[in-house]
Design an enzyme around this catalytic site. Structure first.
Site, short mmCIF file in Angstrom:
data_model
loop_
_atom_site.label_atom_id
_atom_site.label_comp_id
_atom_site.label_asym_id
_atom_site.label_seq_id
_atom_site.Cartn_x
_atom_site.Cartn_y
_atom_site.Cartn_z
N HIS A 16 0.85 -1.20 0.36
CA HIS A 16 -0.10 0.49 -0.20
C HIS A 16 0.37 1.39 -0.03
O HIS A 16 2.01 1.08 0.60
CB HIS A 16 -1.00 -0.04 1.01
N GLU A 66 -3.53 1.93 -7.66
CA GLU A 66 -4.14 2.40 -6.80
C GLU A 66 -3.30 3.92 -7.38
O GLU A 66 -2.32 4.29 -6.74
CB GLU A 66 -4.25 2.60 -5.79
#
Ligand code: PGA
Length: 250
Positions: free
Chosen positions: A113, A175
């Site tokens: 992430h 992302e």
């Protein structure tokens, strides 16, 4: 054919087929929020309200995992971690290993992430090591990509030494950094272009036509824009951050 024989009525059959064909993986990332009792309440409420046939993955803080995994049996809700360490065991004070996650019934793990890169200097080499371990221990990896300037370099580094047979067990989430927590979700067509690009990079790397990759998007998804984003067959997973914190919104 089986569905048609069972359901007879055409409308019903079509509905069931549509649901099966469009099954998505809906991932919530709670980040550093919600205590064990809050997560338990969240899941109990979600179980009551849920009408979805999709696979729902809640990536909760480590300490919440045992509480969450105890109450999701026989549902379409699965429990994920938000990280793990890149070594199997040893003198790494404060870290959590893949075997520890396995022992508390963790089904999924979020890897790479952007916030891990931003605040903890996580590198693609580390993410690659973690990915190898997650696959070895059969915890399904959700790999975030999109923070490196070159998607191709990023994917090649993350997939180093990963065997072709494992690729369909990985969920890839695109992302873009500028969409995370900003309220600026990427336009659907741009998401689809990126997803096609990611698919091409992976297929070329392995010289294989993967038709069943799980590819998705994350960044500022909420109840207003979600249907527009998921309503196509290219995007089959979404990663939701702040809008996952309230179960009604999620
Ligand atoms: P956001 O976060 O939905 O709040 O933008 C997404 C993420 O961090 O995965």
């Amino acid at each position: 054919v089986f569905m048609r024989n069972v359901f007879k009525k055409r409308e019903c059959t079509e509905y069931v087929l549509q649901v099966i064909m469009n099954k998505k993986v809906i991932i919530g990332n709670f980040k550093m929020n919600l205590l064990p009792n809050e997560v338990v309440l969240y899941i109990e409420n979600l179980k009551k309200d849920i009408e979805s046939n999709n696979e729902i993955v809640l990536c909760v803080p480590y300490v919440d995992i045992p509480y969450a995994s105890n109450i999701v049996n026989d549902t379409n809700i699965y429990v994920g971690a938000q990280n793990m360490y890149s070594r199997e065991e040893g003198p790494y004070t404060g870290e959590i290993s893949v075997k520890m996650l396995k022992s508390i019934k963790t089904d999924y793990v979020l890897l790479g992430h952007y916030e891990r890169k931003l605040y903890f200097n996580e590198t693609e080499e580390e993410i690659n090591k973690k990915l190898i371990l997650a696959l070895k221990y059969n915890i399904k990896p959700i790999v975030c990509i999109g923070s490196n300037e070159s998607l191709e370099n990023e994917i090649n580094m993350i997939l180093k030494d990963i065997k072709k047979e494992c690729i369909n067990n990985i969920i890839f989430i695109y992302e873009p950094v500028f969409s995370i927590g900003t309220g600026n979700a990427l336009d659907k067509n741009e998401i689809i272009d990126k997803i096609k690009l990611i698919q091409n990079i992976i297929c070329e790397k392995y010289d294989e036509k993967f038709n069943n990759l799980t590819l998705g998007y994350g960044g500022s998804i909420n109840s207003n824009n979600v249907l527009d984003i998921v309503n196509n067959d290219k995007i089959n997973a979404i990663l939701v951050g702040s809008s996952s914190l309230n179960e009604k919104e999620f």
